[in-house]
Design a protein around this motif. Structure first.
Motif, PDB file in Angstrom:
ATOM      1  N   LEU A 120       0.852  -1.182   0.000  1.00 42.30           N
ATOM      2  CA  LEU A 120       0.000   0.000   0.000  1.00 42.30           C
ATOM      3  C   LEU A 120       0.893   1.239   0.000  1.00 42.30           C
ATOM      4  O   LEU A 120       1.751   1.391   0.876  1.00 42.30           O
ATOM      5  CB  LEU A 120      -0.904   0.020   1.231  1.00 42.30           C
ATOM      6  N   THR A 121       0.702   2.092  -0.983  1.00 42.10           N
ATOM      7  CA  THR A 121       1.412   3.371  -1.024  1.00 42.10           C
ATOM      8  C   THR A 121       0.537   4.417  -0.345  1.00 42.10           C
ATOM      9  O   THR A 121      -0.635   4.579  -0.697  1.00 42.10           O
ATOM     10  CB  THR A 121       1.710   3.797  -2.462  1.00 42.10           C
ATOM     11  N   ILE A 122       1.100   5.103   0.631  1.00 42.12           N
ATOM     12  CA  ILE A 122       0.346   6.059   1.443  1.00 42.12           C
ATOM     13  C   ILE A 122       0.379   7.451   0.803  1.00 42.12           C
ATOM     14  O   ILE A 122       1.401   7.881   0.265  1.00 42.12           O
ATOM     15  CB  ILE A 122       0.945   6.131   2.869  1.00 42.12           C
ATOM     16  N   GLU A 123      -0.751   8.141   0.839  1.00 41.71           N
ATOM     17  CA  GLU A 123      -0.783   9.545   0.401  1.00 41.71           C
ATOM     18  C   GLU A 123       0.069  10.379   1.356  1.00 41.71           C
ATOM     19  O   GLU A 123      -0.048  10.254   2.577  1.00 41.71           O
ATOM     20  CB  GLU A 123      -2.216  10.084   0.396  1.00 41.71           C
ATOM     21  N   GLY A 124       0.903  11.245   0.807  1.00 42.11           N
ATOM     22  CA  GLY A 124       1.791  12.018   1.669  1.00 42.11           C
ATOM     23  C   GLY A 124       2.831  11.106   2.286  1.00 42.11           C
ATOM     24  O   GLY A 124       3.316  10.166   1.641  1.00 42.11           O
ATOM     25  N   THR A 125       3.189  11.348   3.540  1.00 39.58           N
ATOM     26  CA  THR A 125       4.160  10.507   4.230  1.00 39.58           C
ATOM     27  C   THR A 125       3.675  10.181   5.640  1.00 39.58           C
ATOM     28  O   THR A 125       2.915  10.932   6.241  1.00 39.58           O
ATOM     29  CB  THR A 125       5.543  11.204   4.333  1.00 39.58           C
ATOM     30  N   ILE A 126       4.147   9.053   6.134  1.00 40.37           N
ATOM     31  CA  ILE A 126       3.837   8.619   7.494  1.00 40.37           C
ATOM     32  C   ILE A 126       4.761   9.353   8.464  1.00 40.37           C
ATOM     33  O   ILE A 126       5.971   9.470   8.223  1.00 40.37           O
ATOM     34  CB  ILE A 126       4.026   7.101   7.615  1.00 40.37           C
ATOM     35  N   ASP A 127       4.204   9.829   9.554  1.00 42.30           N
ATOM     36  CA  ASP A 127       4.983  10.551  10.561  1.00 42.30           C
ATOM     37  C   ASP A 127       5.739   9.554  11.440  1.00 42.30           C
ATOM     38  O   ASP A 127       5.192   9.018  12.401  1.00 42.30           O
ATOM     39  CB  ASP A 127       4.065  11.433  11.409  1.00 42.30           C
ATOM     40  N   LEU A 128       7.002   9.317  11.122  1.00 40.94           N
ATOM     41  CA  LEU A 128       7.801   8.380  11.891  1.00 40.94           C
ATOM     42  C   LEU A 128       8.443   9.021  13.111  1.00 40.94           C
ATOM     43  O   LEU A 128       9.188   8.360  13.842  1.00 40.94           O
ATOM     44  CB  LEU A 128       8.877   7.748  10.999  1.00 40.94           C
ATOM     45  N   THR A 129       8.142  10.306  13.354  1.00 34.58           N
ATOM     46  CA  THR A 129       8.571  10.930  14.611  1.00 34.58           C
ATOM     47  C   THR A 129       7.569  10.665  15.728  1.00 34.58           C
ATOM     48  O   THR A 129       7.855  10.925  16.897  1.00 34.58           O
ATOM     49  CB  THR A 129       8.757  12.450  14.452  1.00 34.58           C
ATOM     50  N   ASP A 130       6.392  10.152  15.373  1.00 30.95           N
ATOM     51  CA  ASP A 130       5.389   9.751  16.356  1.00 30.95           C
ATOM     52  C   ASP A 130       5.961   8.619  17.203  1.00 30.95           C
ATOM     53  O   ASP A 130       6.453   7.620  16.666  1.00 30.95           O
ATOM     54  CB  ASP A 130       4.129   9.292  15.622  1.00 30.95           C
TER      55      ASP A 130
END
Length: 264
Positions: A120-130
Motif C-alpha cells: 500500500l502506497t500512502i498519500e503524503g508521508t507517514i509521521d515516523l517521529t510519532d
C-alpha cells in the motif's frame, strides 16, 4: 507443534481459509510496543485486516485483504492500541494512494494463497517521529528460516477464538516458527516455498484468527526487528492444532515484488 500438533494435524486436516485473529495471546503492554503494526479499515472505522509499516511511504498487508478494493474504499490507521475506544497511543488515519497486489497471488487450494502480499502506497508521508509509529526491517532472501528464533511474535486485533469476539486492545503471542520440514509435515500437501508456519510446538494453544490477516510475524534478528511473515491463512474456527500460515517475506518471489514497488 513439533510433537503435538504434527500428530494431530496428520489425522484432522481442517478446511483452510484466510486467518484473522490472535488465539491464546495477551494484551500488548505498553502501547506502541509494536509500532509497525497498523489497521486496515473502512471509512466507517471498521477494522478488517492488519498492516505493517516498512517506511514513511509504504505499508504491507495481505493481498486477500485488498484484492477487490480500491484506495477510495480503505484507509490505514497507525499508532493505534485500543481500536474501539481509541484512548491510548495516537491513532492516526492515512489515506491510500495506490494498492499493488502481488501479480502471482492466487486464493485457495491448490496453491493455498500463493504470494499473499500487497504493498500500500500512502498519500503524503507517514509521521515516523510519532512515538507510537515506526518502520520495521524486512527479511530478505538470505534470511534464516527463523525456526530456531525464540524471539518471534504475532500481533493483531483478530478474534480471540473462532467465532469469538474481536478484542479492543492489540494482542500479542510469543510464537514458535516451524522449519519448512515441520511445516510440510504439519499441513501435508498445503505448503510451498512462499509460506512460513507458526504455532506452539508443545502446547498447540496459540495462532492467528479472523482479523489478524495482513499483520506481521515479527522476529528479532541480529539485534533488529524484521518482519518475517504476513498473516495469510489457517483453519476454520481458528483451531490451533494446526499451524497458522504466513506469506514468507524472505521468499525471493515476494521479496523481489516488494523491492520492485518500493526500491527497498
Amino acid at each position: 507443534m513439533k510433537c503435538l500438533i504434527v500428530l494431530v494435524a496428520l489425522t484432522t486436516l481442517a478446511i483452510a481459509k484466510p486467518a484473522a485473529r490472535i488465539v491464546g495471546g495477551e494484551d500488548v503492554d505498553p502501547p506502541g510496543k509494536y509500532p509497525w503494526q497498523g489497521s486496515l479499515q473502512s471509512f466507517s472505522d471498521f477494522h478488517s485486516c492488519g498492516t505493517v509499516v516498512i517506511s514513511n511511504k509504504y505499508v504491507l498487508t495481505a493481498a486477500h485483504c485488498v484484492i477487490s478494493q480500491s484506495p477510495a474504499t480503505r484507509k490505514v490507521v497507525l499508532g493505534m492500541h485500543d481500536k474501539d475506544t481509541r484512548l491510548e497511543g495516537n491513532p492516526t488515519d492515512y489515506n491510500i494512494e495506490r494498492i499493488d497486489n502481488h501479480p502471482l497471488y492466487t486464493s485457495g487450494p491448490p496453491t493455498y494463497w500463493a504470494n499473499d502480499v500487497a504493498v500500500l502506497t500512502i498519500e503524503g508521508t507517514i509521521d515516523l517521529t510519532d512515538q507510537y509509529v515506526s518502520a520495521i526491517g524486512m527479511a530478505d532472501e538470505n534470511s534464516p528460516d527463523f525456526s530456531d528464533n525464540e524471539d518471534c511474535h504475532i500481533t493483531g486485533w483478530g478474534r480471540t477464538r473462532g467465532g469469538g469476539p474481536s478484542p479492543n486492545i492489540l494482542q500479542e503471542a510469543n510464537i514458535d516458527v516451524l522449519s519448512p520440514a515441520e511445516c510440510r509435515a504439519n499441513r501435508p500437501g498445503q505448503i510451498y516455498d512462499y509460506h512460513i508456519c507458526v504455532g506452539k510446538r508443545f502446547t498447540a494453544d496459540q495462532g492467528a484468527c479472523q482479523g489478524d490477516s495482513g499483520g506481521p510475524l515479527s522476529c528479532r534478528h541480529n539485534g533488529n526487528w524484521v518482519v518475517a511473515g504476513i498473516t495469510s491463512w489457517g483453519n476454520s474456527f481458528c483451531a490451533t492444532t494446526q499451524a497458522s500460515v504466513y506469506a514468507r517475506v524472505g521468499f525471493s518471489g515476494i521479496r523481489s515484488f516488494i523491492r520492485e514497488i518500493t526500491n527497498m
